[in-house]
Design a protein around this motif. Structure first.
Motif, PDB file in Angstrom:
ATOM      1  N   GLU A  16     -22.468 -18.058 -12.822  1.00 41.62           N
ATOM      2  CA  GLU A  16     -22.840 -18.498 -14.167  1.00 41.62           C
ATOM      3  C   GLU A  16     -23.246 -17.351 -15.095  1.00 41.62           C
ATOM      4  O   GLU A  16     -23.310 -17.533 -16.311  1.00 41.62           O
ATOM      5  N   PHE A  17     -23.479 -16.147 -14.555  1.00 42.14           N
ATOM      6  CA  PHE A  17     -23.858 -15.005 -15.380  1.00 42.14           C
ATOM      7  C   PHE A  17     -22.817 -13.887 -15.389  1.00 42.14           C
ATOM      8  O   PHE A  17     -23.003 -12.883 -16.071  1.00 42.14           O
ATOM      9  N   LYS A  18     -21.738 -14.034 -14.632  1.00 41.44           N
ATOM     10  CA  LYS A  18     -20.722 -12.979 -14.568  1.00 41.44           C
ATOM     11  C   LYS A  18     -20.196 -12.609 -15.961  1.00 41.44           C
ATOM     12  O   LYS A  18     -20.105 -11.438 -16.301  1.00 41.44           O
ATOM     13  N   GLU A  19     -19.841 -13.610 -16.751  1.00 39.07           N
ATOM     14  CA  GLU A  19     -19.256 -13.347 -18.066  1.00 39.07           C
ATOM     15  C   GLU A  19     -20.241 -12.626 -18.993  1.00 39.07           C
ATOM     16  O   GLU A  19     -19.883 -11.658 -19.656  1.00 39.07           O
ATOM     17  N   SER A  20     -21.487 -13.078 -19.032  1.00 41.48           N
ATOM     18  CA  SER A  20     -22.453 -12.462 -19.947  1.00 41.48           C
ATOM     19  C   SER A  20     -22.862 -11.068 -19.505  1.00 41.48           C
ATOM     20  O   SER A  20     -23.012 -10.162 -20.337  1.00 41.48           O
ATOM     21  N   VAL A  21     -23.018 -10.846 -18.200  1.00 40.22           N
ATOM     22  CA  VAL A  21     -23.346  -9.495 -17.718  1.00 40.22           C
ATOM     23  C   VAL A  21     -22.165  -8.559 -17.970  1.00 40.22           C
ATOM     24  O   VAL A  21     -22.344  -7.423 -18.406  1.00 40.22           O
ATOM     25  N   GLN A  22     -20.944  -9.033 -17.741  1.00 36.45           N
ATOM     26  CA  GLN A  22     -19.763  -8.209 -18.018  1.00 36.45           C
ATOM     27  C   GLN A  22     -19.694  -7.853 -19.493  1.00 36.45           C
ATOM     28  O   GLN A  22     -19.337  -6.728 -19.853  1.00 36.45           O
ATOM     29  N   ALA A  23     -20.051  -8.791 -20.366  1.00 36.69           N
ATOM     30  CA  ALA A  23     -20.050  -8.522 -21.813  1.00 36.69           C
ATOM     31  C   ALA A  23     -21.047  -7.429 -22.169  1.00 36.69           C
ATOM     32  O   ALA A  23     -20.751  -6.556 -22.992  1.00 36.69           O
ATOM     33  N   VAL A  24     -22.224  -7.441 -21.547  1.00 42.83           N
ATOM     34  CA  VAL A  24     -23.222  -6.388 -21.785  1.00 42.83           C
ATOM     35  C   VAL A  24     -22.659  -5.028 -21.371  1.00 42.83           C
ATOM     36  O   VAL A  24     -22.776  -4.042 -22.103  1.00 42.83           O
ATOM     37  N   LEU A  25     -22.011  -4.979 -20.214  1.00 47.85           N
ATOM     38  CA  LEU A  25     -21.432  -3.714 -19.739  1.00 47.85           C
ATOM     39  C   LEU A  25     -20.279  -3.273 -20.642  1.00 47.85           C
ATOM     40  O   LEU A  25     -20.160  -2.085 -20.962  1.00 47.85           O
ATOM     41  N   ASN A  26     -19.451  -4.213 -21.052  1.00 47.30           N
ATOM     42  CA  ASN A  26     -18.342  -3.880 -21.952  1.00 47.30           C
ATOM     43  C   ASN A  26     -18.853  -3.341 -23.289  1.00 47.30           C
ATOM     44  O   ASN A  26     -18.270  -2.414 -23.853  1.00 47.30           O
ATOM     45  N   ASN A  27     -19.923  -3.939 -23.802  1.00 46.87           N
ATOM     46  CA  ASN A  27     -20.521  -3.442 -25.046  1.00 46.87           C
ATOM     47  C   ASN A  27     -20.965  -1.990 -24.894  1.00 46.87           C
ATOM     48  O   ASN A  27     -20.741  -1.167 -25.788  1.00 46.87           O
ATOM     49  N   ALA A  28     -21.579  -1.678 -23.769  1.00 53.32           N
ATOM     50  CA  ALA A  28     -22.016  -0.293 -23.528  1.00 53.32           C
ATOM     51  C   ALA A  28     -20.813   0.643 -23.464  1.00 53.32           C
ATOM     52  O   ALA A  28     -20.876   1.770 -23.951  1.00 53.32           O
ATOM     53  N   LEU A  29     -19.712   0.168 -22.911  1.00 53.08           N
ATOM     54  CA  LEU A  29     -18.498   0.987 -22.845  1.00 53.08           C
ATOM     55  C   LEU A  29     -17.866   1.194 -24.219  1.00 53.08           C
ATOM     56  O   LEU A  29     -17.036   2.072 -24.390  1.00 53.08           O
ATOM     57  N   ARG A  30     -18.280   0.387 -25.191  1.00 53.92           N
ATOM     58  CA  ARG A  30     -17.848   0.578 -26.580  1.00 53.92           C
ATOM     59  C   ARG A  30     -18.894   1.349 -27.387  1.00 53.92           C
ATOM     60  O   ARG A  30     -18.791   1.444 -28.607  1.00 53.92           O
TER      61      ARG A  30
ATOM     62  N   GLU B  44     -22.271   0.581 -27.502  1.00 57.58           N
ATOM     63  CA  GLU B  44     -23.372  -0.241 -27.971  1.00 57.58           C
ATOM     64  C   GLU B  44     -24.443  -0.390 -26.886  1.00 57.58           C
ATOM     65  O   GLU B  44     -24.132  -0.723 -25.746  1.00 57.58           O
ATOM     66  N   ASN B  45     -25.711  -0.183 -27.261  1.00 63.12           N
ATOM     67  CA  ASN B  45     -26.831  -0.390 -26.345  1.00 63.12           C
ATOM     68  C   ASN B  45     -27.195  -1.864 -26.295  1.00 63.12           C
ATOM     69  O   ASN B  45     -27.076  -2.576 -27.287  1.00 63.12           O
ATOM     70  N   THR B  46     -27.666  -2.303 -25.142  1.00 61.41           N
ATOM     71  CA  THR B  46     -28.244  -3.634 -24.997  1.00 61.41           C
ATOM     72  C   THR B  46     -29.594  -3.464 -24.334  1.00 61.41           C
ATOM     73  O   THR B  46     -29.706  -2.784 -23.313  1.00 61.41           O
ATOM     74  N   ALA B  47     -30.614  -4.080 -24.913  1.00 62.63           N
ATOM     75  CA  ALA B  47     -31.966  -3.985 -24.353  1.00 62.63           C
ATOM     76  C   ALA B  47     -32.463  -5.364 -23.956  1.00 62.63           C
ATOM     77  O   ALA B  47     -32.229  -6.358 -24.644  1.00 62.63           O
TER      78      ALA B  47
END
Length: 93
Positions: free
Chosen positions: A35-49, A51-54
């Motif tokens: 249930e969290f795979k998609e949202s955690v992957q999005a956080v990692l993808n943002n960092a690869l672009r 963008e920081n996530t806190a």
């Protein structure tokens, strides 16, 4: 690629997974609940672009299948030439 390339002693204590059990493995595919795979992957993808996530909160499942609430900070990893080479993820229990 989303592969674990560092796993410190605190991560071992929190999860029960030894460094040898996670190094080189896909973090999201193997250690994040469905249930969290998609949202955690999005956080990692943002960092690869770039963008920081806190303070992204999600349950990380331990080796004995307990859920531990983790706050994740994900930051782009930049090499000495300024090239984005990965993500530094810091979790806090």
């Amino acid at each position: 690629e989303g592969r674990v390339n560092e796993w410190n002693q605190k991560a071992v204590e929190i999860t029960g997974f030894g460094k040898d059990e996670v190094m080189g493995h896909d973090l999201v595919a193997e250690f994040i609940s469905s249930e969290f795979k998609e949202s955690v992957q999005a956080v990692l993808n943002n960092a690869l672009r770039g963008e920081n996530t806190a303070n992204f909160e999600f349950p990380l499942y331990t080796k004995d299948n307990r859920a531990v609430e983790v706050l994740l900070n994900a930051t782009p990893r930049i090499d000495s030439s300024g090239k984005l080479v990965g993500v530094v993820g810091v979790g806090q229990d």
